[in-house]
Design an enzyme around this catalytic site. Structure first.
Site, PDB file in Angstrom:
ATOM      1  N   ASP A   1      70.938 -70.932-137.308  1.00 46.38           N
ATOM      2  CA  ASP A   1      71.923 -71.238-138.741  1.00 46.38           C
ATOM      3  C   ASP A   1      71.491 -69.854-139.469  1.00 46.38           C
ATOM      4  O   ASP A   1      72.171 -69.612-140.487  1.00 46.38           O
ATOM      5  CB  ASP A   1      71.590 -72.535-139.341  1.00 46.38           C
ATOM      6  CG  ASP A   1      72.237 -73.379-138.463  1.00 46.38           C
ATOM      7  OD1 ASP A   1      73.289 -73.242-137.785  1.00 46.38           O
ATOM      8  OD2 ASP A   1      71.626 -74.659-138.563  1.00 46.38           O
ATOM      9  N   ASP A   2      70.797 -68.930-139.115  1.00 48.62           N
ATOM     10  CA  ASP A   2      70.194 -67.819-140.070  1.00 48.62           C
ATOM     11  C   ASP A   2      71.450 -66.886-140.024  1.00 48.62           C
ATOM     12  O   ASP A   2      71.762 -66.350-138.764  1.00 48.62           O
ATOM     13  CB  ASP A   2      69.073 -67.458-139.660  1.00 48.62           C
ATOM     14  CG  ASP A   2      68.461 -66.331-140.667  1.00 48.62           C
ATOM     15  OD1 ASP A   2      67.997 -66.586-141.684  1.00 48.62           O
ATOM     16  OD2 ASP A   2      68.387 -65.015-140.223  1.00 48.62           O
TER      17      ASP A   2
END
Length: 178
Positions: free
Chosen positions: A153-154
């Site tokens: 999710d970065d």
């Protein structure tokens, strides 16, 4: 000081992937370095959530001045009332006090982490209000220097993969996981 695994991992990445080989060469003088104190690192993560780096630095400076030594005991001693005027939202103040309580009560205990796998540490950290999976994964990478954390999710990771592997197009999450 570079993590023990750094050189071996860099060689493996460079050997198996030409794009990674170029990146390893370009950034050969860089490596991970721990950000130090676990409580301070997590507190700083909470302070910096959803605000600019400049604003986070200013709020952090006021927070640090309000508590003196950044520690669980100091945060609990000043309490939510003592953090008023630091520029923290009421929610972030709650999160910081909750983080301090978790440390003070031993519900979050850095001494245990060396014997715990990544998911167990993530679970322990996510029990703290204001710490989600992304923050816990960043902590594993930049504080504990864990080698096999891949934070899907970065946004920075997504952008880098997009740039180097997908001609600038945002890759589907499944492609990141593969």
């Amino acid at each position: 000081m570079k993590p023990d695994y750094w050189q071996k991992a860099s060689r493996a990445l460079a050997r198996d992937d030409p794009t990674m080989a170029a990146l390893v060469r370009r950034y050969r003088d860089m490596s991970l370095v721990s950000r130090g104190d676990a409580f301070g690192t997590l507190a700083r993560s909470i302070v910096g959530q959803q605000i600019s780096v400049k604003a986070a630095d200013a709020v952090w400076a006021r927070f640090a001045a309000a508590v003196g030594t950044v520690s669980p005991a100091a945060v609990l001693a000043v309490g939510a009332g003592g953090l008023a005027g630091c520029g923290l939202s009421a929610r972030k103040t709650e999160y910081l006090v909750d983080l301090a309580a978790h440390f003070a009560e031993g519900r979050v205990d850095p001494a245990r982490w060396t014997a715990m796998d990544d998911e167990s540490v993530i679970g322990e950290l996510c029990d703290v209000r204001g710490i989600g999976r992304w923050t816990a994964e960043m902590f594993l990478i930049f504080n504990l220097l864990r080698p096999d954390v891949f934070p899907l999710d970065d946004l920075g990771l997504q952008k880098a993969v997009s740039l180097h592997y997908f001609a600038g197009e945002r890759p589907p999450k499944k492609a990141l996981a593969d």
